[in-house]
Design a protein around this motif. Structure first.
Motif, PDB file in Angstrom:
ATOM      1  N   ALA A 284      40.587  18.884  15.831  1.00 25.52           N
ATOM      2  CA  ALA A 284      39.202  19.076  15.403  1.00 25.52           C
ATOM      3  C   ALA A 284      39.024  18.878  13.903  1.00 25.52           C
ATOM      4  CB  ALA A 284      38.726  20.462  15.817  1.00 25.52           C
ATOM      5  N   ASP A 285      40.070  19.105  13.094  1.00 24.95           N
ATOM      6  CA  ASP A 285      39.942  18.961  11.648  1.00 24.95           C
ATOM      7  C   ASP A 285      40.467  17.622  11.127  1.00 24.95           C
ATOM      8  OD1 ASP A 285      42.588  19.382  12.147  1.00 24.95           O
ATOM      9  OD2 ASP A 285      42.847  21.073  10.769  1.00 24.95           O
ATOM     10  N   HIS A 286      40.730  16.682  12.019  1.00 23.31           N
ATOM     11  CA  HIS A 286      41.197  15.358  11.611  1.00 23.31           C
ATOM     12  C   HIS A 286      40.058  14.624  10.895  1.00 23.31           C
ATOM     13  CE1 HIS A 286      42.744  11.255  11.866  1.00 23.31           C
ATOM     14  NE2 HIS A 286      43.920  11.752  12.253  1.00 23.31           N
ATOM     15  N   PRO A 287      40.348  13.881   9.832  1.00 23.78           N
ATOM     16  CA  PRO A 287      39.288  13.166   9.093  1.00 23.78           C
ATOM     17  C   PRO A 287      38.442  12.244   9.975  1.00 23.78           C
ATOM     18  CG  PRO A 287      41.328  13.149   7.845  1.00 23.78           C
ATOM     19  CD  PRO A 287      41.661  13.755   9.169  1.00 23.78           C
ATOM     20  N   LEU A 288      39.061  11.585  10.960  1.00 25.10           N
ATOM     21  CA  LEU A 288      38.296  10.685  11.821  1.00 25.10           C
ATOM     22  C   LEU A 288      37.334  11.429  12.735  1.00 25.10           C
ATOM     23  CD1 LEU A 288      41.001   8.044  12.888  1.00 25.10           C
ATOM     24  CD2 LEU A 288      39.212   7.806  11.154  1.00 25.10           C
ATOM     25  N   ALA A 289      37.603  12.706  12.964  1.00 32.33           N
ATOM     26  CA  ALA A 289      36.737  13.495  13.851  1.00 32.33           C
ATOM     27  C   ALA A 289      35.366  13.729  13.230  1.00 32.33           C
ATOM     28  CB  ALA A 289      37.401  14.824  14.179  1.00 32.33           C
ATOM     29  N   GLN A 290      35.267  13.582  11.919  1.00 32.94           N
ATOM     30  CA  GLN A 290      33.997  13.832  11.237  1.00 32.94           C
ATOM     31  C   GLN A 290      33.127  12.582  11.168  1.00 32.94           C
ATOM     32  OE1 GLN A 290      34.159  17.055  10.859  1.00 32.94           O
ATOM     33  NE2 GLN A 290      36.382  16.959  11.237  1.00 32.94           N
ATOM     34  N   ARG A 291      33.683  11.442  11.543  1.00 32.39           N
ATOM     35  CA  ARG A 291      32.935  10.193  11.411  1.00 32.39           C
ATOM     36  C   ARG A 291      32.005   9.960  12.611  1.00 32.39           C
ATOM     37  NH1 ARG A 291      36.825   5.353   9.221  1.00 32.39           N
ATOM     38  NH2 ARG A 291      37.866   6.473   7.511  1.00 32.39           N
ATOM     39  N   PRO A 292      30.807   9.422  12.355  1.00 35.06           N
ATOM     40  CA  PRO A 292      29.881   9.121  13.454  1.00 35.06           C
ATOM     41  C   PRO A 292      30.321   7.908  14.264  1.00 35.06           C
ATOM     42  CG  PRO A 292      28.954   8.410  11.368  1.00 35.06           C
ATOM     43  CD  PRO A 292      30.196   9.183  11.037  1.00 35.06           C
ATOM     44  N   GLY A 293      31.203   7.093  13.702  1.00 32.32           N
ATOM     45  CA  GLY A 293      31.705   5.918  14.392  1.00 32.32           C
ATOM     46  C   GLY A 293      33.067   5.534  13.858  1.00 32.32           C
ATOM     47  N   VAL A 294      33.967   5.106  14.728  1.00 27.64           N
ATOM     48  CA  VAL A 294      35.331   4.742  14.348  1.00 27.64           C
ATOM     49  C   VAL A 294      35.644   3.372  14.923  1.00 27.64           C
ATOM     50  CG1 VAL A 294      37.778   5.372  14.484  1.00 27.64           C
ATOM     51  CG2 VAL A 294      36.036   7.173  14.358  1.00 27.64           C
ATOM     52  N   THR A 295      36.133   2.449  14.094  1.00 23.26           N
ATOM     53  CA  THR A 295      36.534   1.133  14.586  1.00 23.26           C
ATOM     54  C   THR A 295      37.983   1.192  15.063  1.00 23.26           C
ATOM     55  OG1 THR A 295      37.383   0.346  12.462  1.00 23.26           O
ATOM     56  CG2 THR A 295      35.008   0.068  12.878  1.00 23.26           C
ATOM     57  N   VAL A 296      38.357   0.207  15.851  1.00 22.69           N
ATOM     58  CA  VAL A 296      39.741   0.150  16.321  1.00 22.69           C
ATOM     59  C   VAL A 296      40.684  -0.040  15.141  1.00 22.69           C
ATOM     60  CG1 VAL A 296      41.368  -1.092  17.796  1.00 22.69           C
ATOM     61  CG2 VAL A 296      39.027  -0.745  18.559  1.00 22.69           C
ATOM     62  N   GLU A 297      40.231  -0.799  14.146  1.00 22.13           N
ATOM     63  CA  GLU A 297      41.056  -1.025  12.961  1.00 22.13           C
ATOM     64  C   GLU A 297      41.337   0.275  12.213  1.00 22.13           C
ATOM     65  OE1 GLU A 297      38.456  -2.878  13.827  1.00 22.13           O
ATOM     66  OE2 GLU A 297      39.615  -4.653  14.445  1.00 22.13           O
ATOM     67  N   ASP A 298      40.420   1.244  12.313  1.00 19.80           N
ATOM     68  CA  ASP A 298      40.631   2.544  11.658  1.00 19.80           C
ATOM     69  C   ASP A 298      41.830   3.280  12.248  1.00 19.80           C
ATOM     70  OD1 ASP A 298      38.436   2.251   9.963  1.00 19.80           O
ATOM     71  OD2 ASP A 298      37.059   3.149  11.412  1.00 19.80           O
ATOM     72  N   LEU A 299      42.235   2.885  13.451  1.00 21.33           N
ATOM     73  CA  LEU A 299      43.346   3.566  14.131  1.00 21.33           C
ATOM     74  C   LEU A 299      44.697   2.958  13.782  1.00 21.33           C
ATOM     75  CD1 LEU A 299      41.786   3.877  17.712  1.00 21.33           C
ATOM     76  CD2 LEU A 299      41.637   5.511  15.822  1.00 21.33           C
ATOM     77  N   ALA A 300      44.687   1.838  13.051  1.00 15.91           N
ATOM     78  CA  ALA A 300      45.922   1.084  12.822  1.00 15.91           C
ATOM     79  C   ALA A 300      47.003   1.929  12.155  1.00 15.91           C
ATOM     80  CB  ALA A 300      45.622  -0.154  11.981  1.00 15.91           C
ATOM     81  N   GLY A 301      46.622   2.821  11.233  1.00 16.72           N
ATOM     82  CA  GLY A 301      47.616   3.614  10.530  1.00 16.72           C
ATOM     83  C   GLY A 301      47.868   4.974  11.136  1.00 16.72           C
ATOM     84  N   GLU A 302      47.235   5.249  12.279  1.00 16.96           N
ATOM     85  CA  GLU A 302      47.378   6.559  12.919  1.00 16.96           C
ATOM     86  C   GLU A 302      48.572   6.585  13.875  1.00 16.96           C
ATOM     87  OE1 GLU A 302      45.618   9.226  12.208  1.00 16.96           O
ATOM     88  OE2 GLU A 302      44.318   8.149  10.787  1.00 16.96           O
ATOM     89  N   THR A 303      49.261   7.700  13.907  1.00 17.76           N
ATOM     90  CA  THR A 303      50.382   7.872  14.838  1.00 17.76           C
ATOM     91  C   THR A 303      49.852   8.268  16.209  1.00 17.76           C
ATOM     92  OG1 THR A 303      51.859   8.566  13.067  1.00 17.76           O
ATOM     93  CG2 THR A 303      52.473   9.170  15.321  1.00 17.76           C
TER      94      THR A 303
END
Length: 303
Positions: free
Chosen positions: A173-192
């Motif tokens: 719930a406190d992950h930075p991406l959880a606060q975004r209204p929209g997430v691209t697939v490219e935003d996940l590239a560096g995520e484990t």
């Protein structure tokens, strides 16, 4: 073979399907030693080895493969005889063996509980495992039906889709991406990513999702349990691609967040599957019809 017992054939069939004495012991609620003893006694009756161990893996010998075909026929004939005798006696009961893909364990017990309210005399055996094992159980006629995602393409099966199955990407719930209204697939590239084991339907859907978008995910952990994955994500060890039907408690408690990733949720379907040649006993027919009628509304409450 006249001295072989039905119990030995049952134990052998389960051990042969899983290629594991430990898994057979777990499924049959016996000790590993009891499984080994029964198999050894059956091998003495047969006069040959039925299993061979190579490294840490167990394989069927040629004799084992031959016996497995006959054992399954014998056990199925006994089951059908039992059902026929029950019908002649006018009994309303019966037995059903149901296998469910591990992701479906979050709703399958609830379905069984609802079914038992009107069919209390039907005995049900529930087996839970990943997609590959459920497919093998169906192919080996060790279960009457299965609840799973995509039905196995190699099995001559009757499969009916009965409800949508949304798959989503989650983070703590406190992950930075959880606060975004929209997430691209490219935003996940560096995520484990924390993922299910090979052979799971969720793993296959995840791989297909990223392959279609020409992105290779960074896989940090592989786990054989949805519960373990959720706890790892809550702890901040990574994000995960997972069934929305597994998330009820964590979402309500505010411990996990579904990321608003483009292209998600990935919509699959839950299927009710049986072998085409499967004999439909009254109990099996009643359960089949019940799932098709009751499950869609039940699952809508969970999504």
């Amino acid at each position: 073979m006249r001295n072989a017992t039905i119990r030995q054939l049952q134990i052998f069939s389960v051990a042969a399907s899983h290629l594991s004495f430990a898994r057979a012991a777990e499924n049959l609620h016996l000790t590993h030693a009891a499984i080994s003893l029964q198999i050894k006694q059956l091998e003495d009756v047969c006069g040959t080895l039925l299993f061979e161990r190579i490294g840490k893996r167990v394989f069927l010998t040629e004799a084992g493969e031959t016996l497995l075909d006959h054992a399954r026929q014998i056990l199925q004939s006994l089951k059908e005889a039992d059902e026929a005798l029950l019908a002649l006696k006018g009994l309303k009961g019966g037995r059903i063996a149901v296998a469910v893909a591990s992701t479906a364990e979050y709703f399958a017990p609830g379905l069984l509980a609802q079914f038992r309210k009107t069919h209390a005399d039907v005995r049900i055996r529930l087996l839970i495992d990943n997609r590959d094992t459920v497919s093998r159980l169906l192919a080996g006629n060790e279960v009457d039906l299965a609840i799973m995602g995509r039905p196995p393409a190699t099995l001559d099966a009757t499969a009916v889709a009965f409800a949508p199955h949304p798959l989503v990407i989650v983070a703590s719930a406190d992950h930075p991406l959880a606060q975004r209204p929209g997430v691209t697939v490219e935003d996940l590239a560096g995520e484990t990513l924390i993922v299910r084991e090979a052979g799971s339907g969720t793993r296959s859907a995840m791989e297909e999702f990223f392959r279609e978008r020409s992105l290779k995910p960074l896989i940090g952990m592989e786990m054989g349990s949805n519960e373990a994955i959720k706890q790892a994500v809550v702890a901040g060890l990574g994000i995960s691609f997972i069934s929305q039907h597994t998330l009820g408690l964590e979402l309500r408690a505010g411990r996990l967040s579904i990321l608003k990733v483009e292209g998600t949720p990935v919509m699959r379907r839950w299927h009710l599957v049986r072998h085409k040649s499967k004999h439909m006993s009254p109990a099996l027919s009643a359960f089949w019809d019940f799932v098709l009628e009751f499950a869609p509304a039940y699952l809508r409450k969970l999504a």
